[in-house]
Design a protein around this motif. Structure first.
Motif, short mmCIF file in Angstrom:
data_model
loop_
_atom_site.label_atom_id
_atom_site.label_comp_id
_atom_site.label_asym_id
_atom_site.label_seq_id
_atom_site.Cartn_x
_atom_site.Cartn_y
_atom_site.Cartn_z
N ALA A 134 21.40 18.20 18.23
CA ALA A 134 21.30 16.73 18.29
C ALA A 134 21.09 16.33 19.63
O ALA A 134 20.09 15.60 20.11
CB ALA A 134 22.52 15.97 17.85
N SER A 135 21.89 17.14 20.79
CA SER A 135 21.48 16.44 22.17
C SER A 135 20.69 17.61 22.91
O SER A 135 20.95 17.68 24.01
CB SER A 135 22.63 16.25 22.88
N LEU B 43 12.48 16.44 11.80
CA LEU B 43 12.15 15.95 10.66
C LEU B 43 11.24 14.60 10.58
O LEU B 43 10.68 14.35 9.59
CB LEU B 43 13.65 15.72 9.97
N GLU B 44 11.53 13.83 11.77
CA GLU B 44 10.71 12.80 11.78
C GLU B 44 9.11 13.19 11.97
O GLU B 44 8.15 12.64 11.22
CB GLU B 44 10.90 12.12 13.27
N GLN C 165 8.05 14.15 8.51
CA GLN C 165 7.63 13.02 7.58
C GLN C 165 6.44 12.48 7.96
O GLN C 165 5.35 12.33 7.08
CB GLN C 165 8.75 12.02 7.85
N TRP D 181 21.72 20.04 12.55
CA TRP D 181 21.75 18.86 12.87
C TRP D 181 22.54 18.70 14.13
O TRP D 181 22.06 18.01 15.29
CB TRP D 181 21.97 18.06 11.98
N PRO E 100 15.73 18.42 18.74
CA PRO E 100 16.79 18.18 18.05
C PRO E 100 16.24 18.04 16.42
O PRO E 100 14.95 17.63 16.34
CB PRO E 100 17.08 16.59 18.32
N LEU E 101 16.98 18.49 15.47
CA LEU E 101 16.48 18.37 14.05
C LEU E 101 16.06 17.05 13.67
O LEU E 101 14.78 16.86 12.87
CB LEU E 101 17.61 18.78 13.09
N ARG E 102 16.64 16.07 14.29
CA ARG E 102 16.02 14.83 13.99
C ARG E 102 14.43 14.57 14.26
O ARG E 102 13.71 13.99 13.42
CB ARG E 102 16.99 13.87 14.76
N THR E 103 14.19 15.10 15.60
CA THR E 103 12.85 14.92 15.88
C THR E 103 11.92 15.54 15.10
O THR E 103 10.81 15.35 14.61
CB THR E 103 12.85 15.62 17.25
#
Ligand SMILES: Nc1ncnc2c1ncn2[C@@H]1O[C@H](COP(=O)(O)OP(=O)(O)OP(=O)(O)O)[C@@H](O)[C@H]1O
Ligand SMILES: Nc1ncnc2c1ncn2[C@@H]1O[C@H](COP(=O)(O)OP(=O)(O)OP(=O)(O)O)[C@@H](O)[C@H]1O
Ligand SMILES: [Mg+2]
Ligand SMILES: [Mg+2]
Lengths: 298, 269, 263, 285, 269
Positions: free
Chosen positions: C27-28, C41-42, C45, C23, C36-39
């Motif tokens: 991140a950047s 995971l989005e 989902q 993560w 990014p892991l955030r992207t």
């Protein structure tokens, strides 16, 4: 130079170029004939898999690569910073009078027009490529609903059996498989959908990263000139490509002899991306039309 | 060789066994001739490493002999013969660790009996060897002596015609041992079982056997084959005090001792 | 309660640490291949909860289930036969080893030719891939049976079926289980490969298409789904294993020894 | 030497193991069909099926070449330095991968097999990573390493670590508790027990794992070569496939198969030496 | 609990052991108190399944007891203590099948001795138990009794301060057995070894022991702890004929018998 720890033979001043598809042959001819050298470019060619043309470029493993027009559009649509340095071929048939690919159906098939593909299963070599988009577009152009055409990926060598067993009803194939199929009785009801749809859009282009192109404008110009000159040579005497096919693509003489070459075209006009934009947006290859300036090196 | 009459349960003729280890032959058994009549109990004694277990395995059809012949119930042995059971010396490893004790005992009965009959037999056989309430345990959850008795129970539940036992009571206490001896004597008498027991306990050999066979030498031969002339209704107290018992016991002991150089003599220090 | 918490913590700390590292490290990230892991995971989902479950996931899982089932059953049966019959083993080993070493990618056209483009050919290659790990382990496990145990089975003249199911297979069970677990993950890998051709749905198809169209976050989301799927399948096989190998675990750990008097 | 050596009528013929001596000459013996004969028969049967498939119209020529042609072509290509260079490249990638996998998986497996804590801690991670398909990672590898040997290694190494790791863990857990207790009671330290009791006892599992991983390494290496056009046997197959030269495809596929077979034979022999004591090798007592 | 004086080699206090099988507790040992002085030989007898092996394993630090304390050489046992060796009842499985017999014997010596010394010790110990010329065989290539003697040789070669033996002579013939008994008696006397021997042979218990402990009951307790008051220079003939020997033997026997309902009585016939 090449990537910092690349194990290619690139040394200072050398450019590495990964090529794919027989359409690259005119450029290879240029290398053989010393045309690139004459333009001050030491170009080292390495073969790459057709499915892996962007990776090595982005990671800096090679300086130059190739791609197809639609392929570039898809990449650009996802903000992959790849630009075309020069055109090589278009989707139109060239001096040999054939594109070397066509949509074939088994003998006696009732598929006569693109619209007949509705409700049928069509095999292509690669999904989300000019093949799939071409088939969909000809169906639509013929007044059919392309959503009713099921398109699946079938490796060329398996097409004959898939057609014979009825697993697929038609297939878009390229040489040498196309010739084999036609010799075996298959029919070509309406030519090559890719050519029909994309016509003068760029087929094979030589690519680099935007960063590289911006940093080396002189080299880009020299490359363009060299490619153009190589193409001229190939256009004058297409038979010069035969030994290139044998050497670089390890084709047997008979196969090399029969290999077709598309129309050669070094220039890339912004207009030539219009169709690609149009078709790809329609079939979800890209979300919105790409800015042509964005994919062609200045 | 002449046809053996059906009365001989086990007939061994000119049996030889050789093992090849690292290219060197180890000659273990040499020219063993032995005939066991149906219903007879023969005890085999001999010092450790003579070849008693090897002999038993040849009878059970588990080793192909290097020479000679073995016949059980008149038929030449090529693989394990029908109606024969073995209690192995290495009883612990002969029980399947993945089967509960009851299943270990019923395993050989699957061919012939219904589930209910199998379980009844197992319970009976386990009770006979003094094991109750352990049916649902795994072999590795019970003591060594109990494991050995499970192996015995398995053989008894099988109701073989010929029973081969390799030091079957080695791991149980004295009391249990005499009880098991009596159990085996009784079953042999009642069911006409032919019994071949390897044991290192000379008292036991004489007490159990109609004959005691002494194996000795390197390679091993039959050094003696003694008839045990004791009344058949044996019991631990009177039989073991019988002068004939004591005489036989002494004779076997001296036969073995003659063959065995005492370890003590061989130890240097 | 406390014990259960500790157990959960033991299981979880490494995955949590790895995910956290990923993560923050990503991140950047601007690399197109490592979003990014955030992207990711989005996208995960959006895609898998639960829009594509009835189509792609169901399709892939069906093929996987059929292929794995067929492969495992064949491997067990053939494994016992080969393990128990040295003659068959000897005769067939060169052929089998040769077949095992033949790259299936090169034979895809043949498989399509023989089994068509449909589900059959996918199931067949999944079964082929899942076969080997279990087969090899079964053969070796059966051959490793304690000679004395084999003698017991022989002297009591167990029927071949009894001998196979009550003696040879349980004896080989610890080794078979490891084969099964390898087979399970190999099957998932091959399931992805099988969707390289003749497909228009499936998790593998989705991943490959995402890749080709440079939808890299989607590709990662697909890979994560596969990892989770693999974990779930492994839980399943671990459950089977607990049933099959309870005797083994008990004997190994002596887990029946429990300090009763609160020592 | 053939694999048949490993089993001759269920008994091992090798030094270290023992066997009852052969019966006296006078005894009638029921000799089995000699191993090579049965093996040749099995191979012949497979070739017959192949020839039949190719000869009839079951399968088109572009999908299946004839067996005779393929073998003839194989003999031909074996005469070219190009094929030998490719074999060398593939074998190099293969041997590096297997060596790394051994060096990582066996020690790690010993640790995870012995330590419940370590096992529990890594269970999720391992099961998760194990299932991520190598195929899906090929483009990433090509991105980072280009069409080079590193790209092959980065895919192949994990692919052969996982089976070996799992085999080692299970092998460790199958060690006879009495053997471990013995070692413990004699005061053998943690490491001695690991090296002298647990490792030898897990060797049969590890050996199976090595045979599994050796072939997996070969298959995945060839597949990566094929898909990314990294020089090696795989790229030879890819080029032949692209050019529609079916006979070549089969000749090189045969070549790959024989490479794998050679590897398996090599490891089977090694295995027989290393676990000579094991019932599967020493045969029947 | 008070600090044990260093003179006690083994001190067991309030030892309890419970196994839980399928949710049911099996209470095996209950409140065992036992102290073994350095150099003493204690024999433990009791019928099969009482808990003798379990007791031994607790002393060896292989089981964690459910309750109570065990100390060896004054230190509480948490794992296997230094300088302690065990001969397991399950000797076959305690030998490593991948090691040759010599290597099996030298395995515990690797920590302390050079290769040469190790081999010398192994040869000596193997000779002492009557095994010569088998160093290069594997355990599965020798007979059961020989395997058992290898396990004994391994323990002797280790030269422990405390030696625990679980039915160590169960699988050898009578002659070898008495030789081994004498060997152990001699070594114990010479080296001040503390010895705890589980045996089901009452003669052997009395012959070997300075004390005989009878384990009995369910859960097992110490039913008797008898001093053996025999001259220390024992020998098979004179000692076993000594009236004190016979008296003790009878006493132990009756103690055990009292606890064990005879199997015969329990069999339904
Ligand atoms: N792992 C275990 N799980 C459950 N019960 C066990 C376990 N180990 C031993 N027991 C039980 O403990 C009791 C005592 O076993 P132990 O092995 O100590 O007996 P023993 O006195 O040595 O008997 P023997 O003379 O037959 O060897 C037995 O009833 C056995 O069932
Ligand atoms: N598989 C084998 N390989 C080599 N030698 C063997 C094998 N099996 C047995 N022997 C040898 O044969 C001899 C006899 O062994 P066997 O097991 O028959 O002895 P035994 O009389 O039963 O002894 P014990 O009373 O100790 O059990 C031994 O010297 C042993 O070393
Ligand atoms: Mg024996
Ligand atoms: Mg015990």
């Amino acid at each position: 130079g090449g990537g910092e720890d690349s194990d290619s033979a690139a040394t200072e001043g050398q450019l590495t170029w990964s090529y794919a598809l027989p359409d690259s042959a005119p450029v290879l001819l240029g290398i053989e004939e010393g045309i690139f050298e004459k333009h001050g470019i030491d170009l080292v060619a390495e073969e790459a898999a057709a499915t892996d043309l962007v990776g090595a470029l982005i990671s800096g493993k090679v300086d130059l690569s190739v791609n197809t027009g639609p392929g570039m559009a898809v990449a650009a649509g996802q903000n992959v910073p790849v630009v075309a340095v020069s055109g090589v071929t278009t989707f139109e048939e060239g001096a040999t009078g054939s594109t070397g690919s066509a949509l074939v159906v088994p003998a006696g098939s009732d598929i006569k027009a693109p619209k007949d593909l509705e409700g049928r299963k069509v095999g292509v070599n690669l999904l989300k490529s000019a093949s799939e988009f071409g088939v969909r577009q000809v169906v639509a152009d013929d007044g059919g609903d392309d959503a009713l055409v099921e398109i699946v990926e079938v490796p060329f060598p398996a097409v004959a059996d898939a057609l014979a067993s009825g697993d697929i009803d038609a297939a878009l194939v390229a040489d040498p498989f196309m010739t084999q199929l036609i010799d075996g009785g298959a029919e070509v009801p309406f030519g090559d959908p890719i050519e029909t749809v994309f016509a003068d859009s760029p087929r094979l282009v030589m690519t680099s990263t935007r960063e590289w192109a911006d940093a080396n404008p002189d080299t880009v110009d020299a490359l363009r000139d060299a490619v153009a000159e190589s193409i001229e040579l190939a256009d004058e005497d297409p038979s010069k490509l035969i030994p290139i096919y044998e050497k670089y693509f390890k084709m047997k003489p008979e196969v090399a002899e029969a290999t077709q070459i598309n129309k050669l075209e070094a220039g890339i006009s912004p207009a030539s991306f219009a169709t690609i934009n149009d078709v790809l947006v329609r079939y979800d290859g890209i979300a919105e039309p790409i800015d042509v300036e964005q994919v062609v090196a200045k | 060789m002449n046809q053996s009459p059906p009365v001989s349960a086990v007939r061994i003729a000119g049996l030889q066994q050789t093992f090849v280890v690292d290219g060197v032959s180890r000659h273990v058994l040499d020219g063993i001739d032995l005939e066991i009549r149906t219903g007879e109990t023969v005890c085999v004694v001999g010092h450790s490493g003579t070849g008693k277990s090897t002999l038993l395995r040849c009878v059970a059809g588990l080793h192909r002999p290097s020479g000679g012949e073995v016949a059980v119930a008149g038929r030449a042995v090529a693989g394990p013969p029908e109606g024969l059971a073995v209690v192995f010396q290495d009883y612990g490893r002969s029980l399947m660790p993945w089967l509960r004790i009851r299943e270990n005992v019923t395993l050989p009965l699957r061919r012939t009996l219904s589930r209910q009959d199998r379980n009844a037999r197992a319970t009976e056989a386990l009770a006979a060897v003094g094991l109750e309430g352990v049916e649902r345990l795994y072999p590795w959850q019970v003591s060594g002596g109990m494991q050995q008795r499970v192996a015995i129970a398995r053989a008894l539940a099988y109701r073989p015609q010929v029973l081969l036992m390799d030091e079957p009571f080695a791991s149980v206490d004295a009391q249990t041992r005499s009880d098991l001896e009596d159990l085996v004597v009784r079953i042999a008498a009642e069911s006409g079982l032919t019994l071949m027991v390897v044991t290192h306990d000379i008292d036991e050999a004489v007490y159990l056997g109609n004959r005691v066979v002494v194996l000795a030498g390197k390679p091993a031969r039959i050094a003696a084959d003694l008839e045990v002339d004791l009344p058949s209704g044996r019991d631990q107290l009177t039989t073991k005090a019988d002068p004939e018992f004591l005489r036989l016991r002494g004779e076997v002991m001296s036969l073995i001792r003659r063959e065995t150089a005492s370890i003590a003599e061989r130890v240097s220090a | 309660m406390r014990r259960r918490l500790t157990a959960a913590a033991v299981e979880a700390w490494l995955p949590v640490a790895l995910v956290a590292t990923w993560w923050f490290a990503s991140a950047s990230s601007t690399s197109i291949y490592f979003p990014p892991l955030r992207t990711i995971l989005e996208r995960f989902q959006d895609l898998w909860l639960f829009e594509r479950v009835p189509t792609d996931v169901a399709f892939s899982l069906t093929n996987l289930g059929l292929g794995l089932g067929a492969g495992l059953v064949a491997a067990l049966a053939a494994g016992v036969v080969f393990g128990l019959t040295p003659r068959i083993h000897t005769a067939m080993t060169p052929v089998f080893e040769f077949m095992r070493a033949t790259p299936i990618v090169a034979l895809l056209p043949l498989i399509v030719a023989m089994f068509g483009l449909g589900v059959t050919s996918k199931v067949v290659i999944i079964a082929l891939g899942a076969f080997w790990p279990t087969f090899l382990n079964t053969v070796d496990g059966v051959r490793a049976v304690d000679p004395l145990v084999r003698d017991v089975a022989r002297t009591y003249r167990l029927r071949p079926v009894t001998s196979a199911t009550r003696v040879m297979l349980p004896n080989a069970a610890p080794q078979i289980m490891v084969g099964v677990r390898t087979s399970v993950s190999v099957a998932v890998v091959i399931m992805v490969g099988s969707e390289l051709f003749g497909s228009s749905e499936g998790i593998g198809y989705f991943i490959l298409q995402s890749q080709r169209s440079y939808a890299i976050a989607d590709m990662w989301a697909g890979l994560i789904l596969l990892g989770l799927l693999g974990y779930a399948l492994n839980l399943l096989s671990a459950g089977v294993e607990r049933l099959v190998l309870s005797w083994h675990e008990g004997r190994r750990t002596g887990s029946t020894t429990v300090a009763a008097a609160g020592a | 030497m053939t694999v048949s050596e490993r089993v001759v009528e269920g008994r091992a013929v090798m030094s270290g193991a023992s066997q009852p001596a052969p019966p006296a000459a006078a005894r009638p013996t029921r000799r089995a069909v000699p191993a090579p004969v049965s093996q040749v028969a099995a191979v012949a049967a497979i070739l017959a099926v192949w020839s039949w498939l190719a000869a009839t119209d079951q399968v088109s020529d572009s999908a299946l070449a004839g067996s005779v042609e393929s073998f003839a072509r194989l003999a031909e290509v074996l005469g070219t330095s190009e094929s030998w260079a490719a074999i060398g490249q593939t074998l190099t990638a293969w041997s590096i991968s297997l060596a790394v996998a051994l060096a990582v998986a066996v020690p790690l497996g010993l640790l995870l097999g012995r330590s419940m804590l370590a096992y529990r801690s890594s269970r999720f991670t391992i099961d998760f990573l194990r299932t991520i398909p190598a195929l899906g990672l090929i483009p990433l590898a090509a991105l980072v390493y280009g069409a080079s040997r590193e790209a092959v290694l980065i895919i192949v190494i994990p692919a052969c670590i996982w089976p070996l790791l799992l085999q080692t863990i299970y092998g460790v857990r199958d060690t006879d508790p009495v053997a471990i207790e013995t070692a413990r009671s004699y005061g053998l330290g943690r490491w001695s027990i690991l090296g002298r009791v647990v490792l030898p006892s897990a060797l049969p599992y590890i050996a199976t794992g090595i045979r599994l991983s050796a072939i997996i390494a070969m298959l995945v290496a060839i597949s990566v070569e094929l898909l990314v056009l990294v020089p090696g046997v795989g790229s030879l197959i890819a080029v032949a496939q692209r050019n529609g030269e079916t006979v070549d495809v089969y000749a090189y596929t045969l070549l790959a198969g024989f490479l794998g077979l050679a590897v398996v034979l090599l490891f089977s022999r090694l295995e027989r030496r290393v676990i000579a004591w094991h019932p599967s090798v020493r045969g029947h007592r």
